[in-house]
Write an enzyme that holds these catalytic residues in place. Structure first.
Site, PDB file in Angstrom:
ATOM      1  N   ARG F  99       0.827  -1.218   0.000  1.00  0.00           N
ATOM      2  CA  ARG F  99       0.000   0.000   0.000  1.00  0.00           C
ATOM      3  C   ARG F  99       0.858   1.264   0.000  1.00  0.00           C
ATOM      4  O   ARG F  99       0.573   2.233  -0.691  1.00  0.00           O
ATOM      5  CB  ARG F  99      -0.967  -0.016   1.204  1.00  0.00           C
ATOM      6  CG  ARG F  99      -1.800   1.205   1.343  1.00  0.00           C
ATOM      7  CD  ARG F  99      -3.190   1.239   0.650  1.00  0.00           C
ATOM      8  NE  ARG F  99      -3.453   0.392  -0.432  1.00  0.00           N
ATOM      9  CZ  ARG F  99      -3.428   0.786  -1.724  1.00  0.00           C
ATOM     10  NH1 ARG F  99      -3.133   2.029  -2.048  1.00  0.00           N
ATOM     11  NH2 ARG F  99      -3.689  -0.064  -2.674  1.00  0.00           N
ATOM     12  N   LYS F 134       1.506  24.760  -3.947  1.00  0.00           N
ATOM     13  CA  LYS F 134       0.297  24.088  -3.435  1.00  0.00           C
ATOM     14  C   LYS F 134       0.475  22.574  -3.522  1.00  0.00           C
ATOM     15  O   LYS F 134      -0.275  21.880  -4.215  1.00  0.00           O
ATOM     16  CB  LYS F 134      -0.936  24.577  -4.197  1.00  0.00           C
ATOM     17  CG  LYS F 134      -1.203  26.063  -3.953  1.00  0.00           C
ATOM     18  CD  LYS F 134      -2.454  26.558  -4.642  1.00  0.00           C
ATOM     19  CE  LYS F 134      -2.677  28.050  -4.323  1.00  0.00           C
ATOM     20  NZ  LYS F 134      -3.817  28.624  -5.052  1.00  0.00           N
ATOM     21  N   LYS F 166       4.067  39.169  -3.439  1.00  0.00           N
ATOM     22  CA  LYS F 166       2.672  38.963  -3.799  1.00  0.00           C
ATOM     23  C   LYS F 166       1.815  40.143  -3.363  1.00  0.00           C
ATOM     24  O   LYS F 166       2.306  41.082  -2.708  1.00  0.00           O
ATOM     25  CB  LYS F 166       2.174  37.668  -3.175  1.00  0.00           C
ATOM     26  CG  LYS F 166       3.063  36.477  -3.545  1.00  0.00           C
ATOM     27  CD  LYS F 166       2.570  35.177  -2.975  1.00  0.00           C
ATOM     28  CE  LYS F 166       1.439  34.638  -3.816  1.00  0.00           C
ATOM     29  NZ  LYS F 166       1.161  33.216  -3.470  1.00  0.00           N
ATOM     30  N   GLU F 200       4.105  40.057  -8.315  1.00  0.00           N
ATOM     31  CA  GLU F 200       2.756  39.814  -8.813  1.00  0.00           C
ATOM     32  C   GLU F 200       2.093  41.156  -9.121  1.00  0.00           C
ATOM     33  O   GLU F 200       2.114  42.066  -8.284  1.00  0.00           O
ATOM     34  CB  GLU F 200       1.976  39.070  -7.709  1.00  0.00           C
ATOM     35  CG  GLU F 200       0.518  38.829  -8.012  1.00  0.00           C
ATOM     36  CD  GLU F 200      -0.167  38.068  -6.861  1.00  0.00           C
ATOM     37  OE1 GLU F 200       0.513  37.262  -6.171  1.00  0.00           O
ATOM     38  OE2 GLU F 200      -1.356  38.304  -6.625  1.00  0.00           O
ATOM     39  N   ASP F 221      -1.666  38.409 -12.535  1.00  0.00           N
ATOM     40  CA  ASP F 221      -2.643  37.688 -11.730  1.00  0.00           C
ATOM     41  C   ASP F 221      -4.062  37.884 -12.238  1.00  0.00           C
ATOM     42  O   ASP F 221      -4.554  39.019 -12.312  1.00  0.00           O
ATOM     43  CB  ASP F 221      -2.549  38.173 -10.275  1.00  0.00           C
ATOM     44  CG  ASP F 221      -3.430  37.338  -9.369  1.00  0.00           C
ATOM     45  OD1 ASP F 221      -3.470  36.110  -9.540  1.00  0.00           O
ATOM     46  OD2 ASP F 221      -4.086  37.934  -8.493  1.00  0.00           O
TER      47      ASP F 221
END
Lengths: 284, 284, 284, 284, 284, 284
Positions: F99, F134, F166, F200, F221
């Protein structure tokens, strides 16, 4: 052996770090790096063997070139004087690993030997001997393995692999208006279908209630044989029963005769005496 | 307490990971998250106390909001029924930490209690009781602390903090033409000025040779009292002497009477019986 | 080598994690996975060698298929241009491990080389050079090993393997009414028979008191040669003496001439200059 | 401070485990558990300060009740005798943490102080001083921080955060028929848009080729000032230039005068002398 | 929350080490150390909430001074635009922890949300939705918790807390002459009384055999609804039944209608889409 | 493979500890220790392969005697039913590792397969597909590797290997009076020459400003294709451009057609569906 490899290596690594620390000053000062030797692991008393693969793992961690040969099977009964294993290779490595190897193995042999005494005391009854969670912190997986080698059966391994509702849980639940049957049902309902629920009871009536509520195992706490016998009758085989609480080698026959399925004994692990093992070096 | 903070936290962390695993299914299933309770740590038998700060450290790791109050000093003698500590806070947290807290503390109390018996057996002699490296792998620092709480003296902590030339080392050295005196001198010369050198001997004559060679401590292995007495005379106070090997509570008085400075006893740690502690929850 | 296997692997593992992180972007981008090469570890200056087995351990961790051949013994003196080792195998692996291997080895060679200078400065006196605990955090075991390779002697390894009563301890004890002699006696009494006790003194009179109180080693702090000579006379060989405090290569001969047994030098480890090693790749 | 919390705690934890081991035998033997004291961290020489938050982190790990007050800002210049910090609390805790706290801080101050010397040697030129990966294994994050406190600029932190094509890579690539320009282009193409590519060259012509191939930074290896000046002219500001290789405090002014943007100096970290810090205990 | 504290801290520590590495270069370069801010964790889509205590644990590890306020209960359903939590404190700390906090929470919300869809699809049937061991390595304890928050039931947590005899085990046993019933009986006999035994079958007849052999749970693998219905009838309520294998949201109603007790769905964890969470900073 | 050895071993070790825990009760109860078997890793659907060396590493950790043969190259496209690898050795070991091996590999194949879809959607444009941070906490290095196997390009690996300014950073800076151009310049000035700076922006004008301020990469963005096209024109090739924000397989062609250099897609890693792999045991 039956111990997961990663877990065994962690235990051995930790034990070596603890004992060897920043170096074995004696062997570094005295033993030539190139000296080779052979040593035999011998028991000075009769014992049931457990832990020889752990001894091998210790030497694999100290020095992969040391060869360990095991002479008896795990779970075997040996007499005083028996040679359990032979270790060959660098004299420094063998001396450095000696105490860690013996400390782990003599404890495991001690537990296996202790367990066989309790198993033998059961005699012809079908009752089986269970261990408890009263194990040495950090060594539980080795100690429960040793119980198996001695013929015992493992109770749960931790708080994570089964539910056990003890007197303290019940007292707290009672304060919230939840009784024994409701506690068992609530426990069954709150976990998945592969989690068993055991409950501890102190009376025959509670044993009956627990059985009806769907407990998978019932612990009869500190009951004398007469009461145990009543509980066995009351439950009528619907649920297996475990007797627990201060049961000794002396009282085991009477407890087993009551018909309980299991007897759990904390002393298998929390107070087993180490078997007297030694490492004997061959004449040079 | 006298245990380094980092080391204590590692032991506690490991023990909790072992017992709690992926979660305490019983308390999560049954005990409300907001339930509070109070529990008392009680001894069911007379004991010498050791390890209450470890119990506190367990609860600090489980849940920093649990309050632990210690009622007796480390090293104190208590009678059966004495309350050692009180734990207050989240019922879930107290139940989840219970077994780890007790497993560690009952073992430490067991060792301290065992040690006091050997110390008492010495009587009025000035001989002191030493532990050995026959400790539980992973818990040595706690066990040697418990020996101190019981009135014993710590022998070396590992292979790293002193030199100890044992029979196996001597046999290997003999095969390279190096005798007892040369071994001691070589060991002294090869390490720094703060490393002591002990040597194990089996005859009175070797004890005398070891003393003259500059050993800092001499282990008299498996000698009967008569020989020990001869060795004490032969060494004449130049070097402290340690008797070792199969010495029991019964034989201690006779050994102590020979005038040896130390008696070392592996059983202090490798076979001490856990003291029977329990956690009793206050009525809700 | 003389470094415990578990400890060496941890140091190497940590160093590789630090330098390689989530991957060596340069070799992955440019060097074919199947490219093989040979590189020689060469010293660009004269040096005393220490740490080649550590270099081998780095490559064993990066890629077990890389072969490392060591060409000089630990502790050997080599001239500028000497080849210390040869590394053969995957070009990627050799390039990825290069800096970690060199960083560790060049530091160890630097310490060994530095140590030999201090040892040489002692000349014909029997005084020996000691290191201190002023080592790089995390690398003490390697640095103390390098001191030995340079002919120095290791002082204690940490706070755990000997007692050293320094001025700060004495000042605190004085505030509790405990003087120098009492401090030494209390220390001796509170530990086992294999723990040595050193005490730091600043006057000849205190050296005499310390010797009489049973110290195993006396540190003469910041004394000029004339006072050191007086202290040597006052102690009269009963206890070995260590001179310490701002002693440099220039002042060592005068200090050694006073008859002290040891001179300790923090600069062996805290300020040794790295030896200039490089890895030279064979023509392809 | 600018060091990630998790990383700082790991370094401190490891350093304490190394030095304290199974316990500080001196303070446990001599200093009363309840004794309180105050100590000042003082520099015995002029220095640039770096690492006081690390000193605070050491005491936070030893004993959370110890209070540390910092008296000077990171990066500040201090004169001999300046008090950098004050530590108050348990005398045992302060003594036990002393050496680890000083070992880390004195190294960081040493690197910051060393760096400022190189920065000062640049004079009015705009050239900046870079560190290298020649740091102490396990302490890179602290050492690169210290470089910043001394006014230096950090080169890459490891093999993972930029590409650097060195002579050895180029030699291997040449054997596969790949030249300098192709190597740079291949590197740029094989990684993401935020990975810079530096390339090491030894000739002015190669510097020009590297600039045209798109390198983000060019390392001019071991070039004398005259050649550096030619390289600066050849590249014409298209790409920043780094001079490297055996540059010392003495040669820095001439190198900076050539117009290179950066000078990298391994000696900032691999051979900085520790600043002489001490902990002075207040009169009791 | 229901995750053991030690385990949660390890996951958070590891995630921060992975993302922050040797430092958050952006915030260190740009955000003043003393800047404070407030940020809201907002969901951009409807979701079932799970993992907010994990988000809090991330910030506790980054900076204990950051305050996290949770606005919704675990397991709650929220609409797009809902604010789940508010984070206040050092702007650097909040920015540094943002991605780790969101990565963990958005995955847990995704699993909880996915689970509720399957639970809803069951409709009025009493069938319950089980997860599997097809979880993300290293995050199983969080993912199984999220399944519970979504109304699912946890199947076993690993290979250690129950026995599950799958087709591959049965095939291997068949080669040793051991059939289905014997396998179940052997499994029951070889473990303690609190270990449940599940067995996977592919035919109705085997389901009947497994039930008679004493299985605690029977997995009906890849059976169409008609066969599942037959199996339910054949077992007759003696043992709970689990349907498994390729069951989707579309087929769940038909499967649930067959009367099976459980449906297990690997997609709950191995393929759940993360919920779109963001951290929105308050206007400064 | 391209994953650092130390990191791969840690991931595998952790995954095995999680799944195997204190032992695989099923195989220990049922499968003879000496049984040998052969199993094939088969895909039940078309896929792009990634992670087979991880599968091999799992078995190396479970049992070094298990032999793993890989049948397809990393990055290869395979059809449903293809055999990816063969595993031979102890039946217990193969079943115990199954597994964990599949969980890791099926996730990596899922990410690689998902990535190829996005890459294909770009068509003939030169735009490249980037991943994001992410990723699954603890598995980032494996997931970014899988993106590469699928033809994607890795964005930064963490907060440590590039600067990315950002919207939240810019908002905080604005509150301190620092605008976009100043932020970029400050970032460039505060780090070493090998750290790239991305910023950004949300408007074409800001893209132009960022390019002039010296950004190394500009993230556009959430701009619709028309605006992206304007931004491409405004920047005029001076700086590479990355489009980001809610871009799906459907919208990729239009975005790529605008001339942006990169498109970043969080869904490559945060929501990829696992490929359906299974381990099929050969007939015994």
């Amino acid at each position: 052996m039956d111990i997961p490899q990663q877990m065994l290596e962690e235990i051995v690594h930790r034990a070596l770090r603890e004992d060897v620390g920043d170096g074995d000053r004696t062997t570094l000062a005295l033993i030539p790096a190139e000296a080779q030797t052979t040593a035999h692991v011998v028991t000075r008393e009769a014992a049931v063997v457990a832990g020889l693969p752990v001894l091998a793992a210790v030497y694999a961690a100290v020095d992969a070139a040391v060869r360990v040969t095991l002479h008896v099977a795990e779970g075997a009964r040996v007499t005083a004087g028996a040679t359990l294993a032979t270790v060959q290779g660098s004299a420094r490595s063998i001396l450095t690993g000696e105490r860690v190897a013996l400390n782990l193995t003599q404890r495991m042999c001690g537990i296996a030997t202790q367990t066989t005494r309790y198993v033998a005391a059961v005699g012809n009854h079908s009752t089986r001997i269970l261990d408890t969670r009263k194990t040495t912190p950090g060594l539980r997986v080795l100690e429960k393995y040793a119980v198996r080698m001695g013929g015992g059966v493992n109770h749960r391994f931790g708080l994570y692999d089964a539910i056990m509702i003890k007197d303290n849980h019940l007292a707290l639940l009672a304060a919230h208006g939840i009784g024994l049957a409701a506690a068992v049902q609530r426990a069954k309902a709150s976990v998945g279908p592969l989690v068993c629920v055991e409950v501890e009871v102190e009376t025959v009536e509670d044993a009956r209630i627990a059985a009806e509520a769907g407990a998978d195992l019932i612990l009869l706490d500190n009951m004398p044989p007469a009461l145990l016998r009543e509980a066995v009758a009351a439950v009528g085989g619907r649920v297996p029963l475990e007797a627990s609480g201060g049961i000794t080698l002396e009282t085991i026959p009477a407890v087993a005769a009551t018909g309980v399925d299991f007897i759990s004994v904390g002393a298998l692990t929390h107070s087993a005496r180490a078997v007297d093992l030694s490492m004997e070096f061959a004449a040079q």
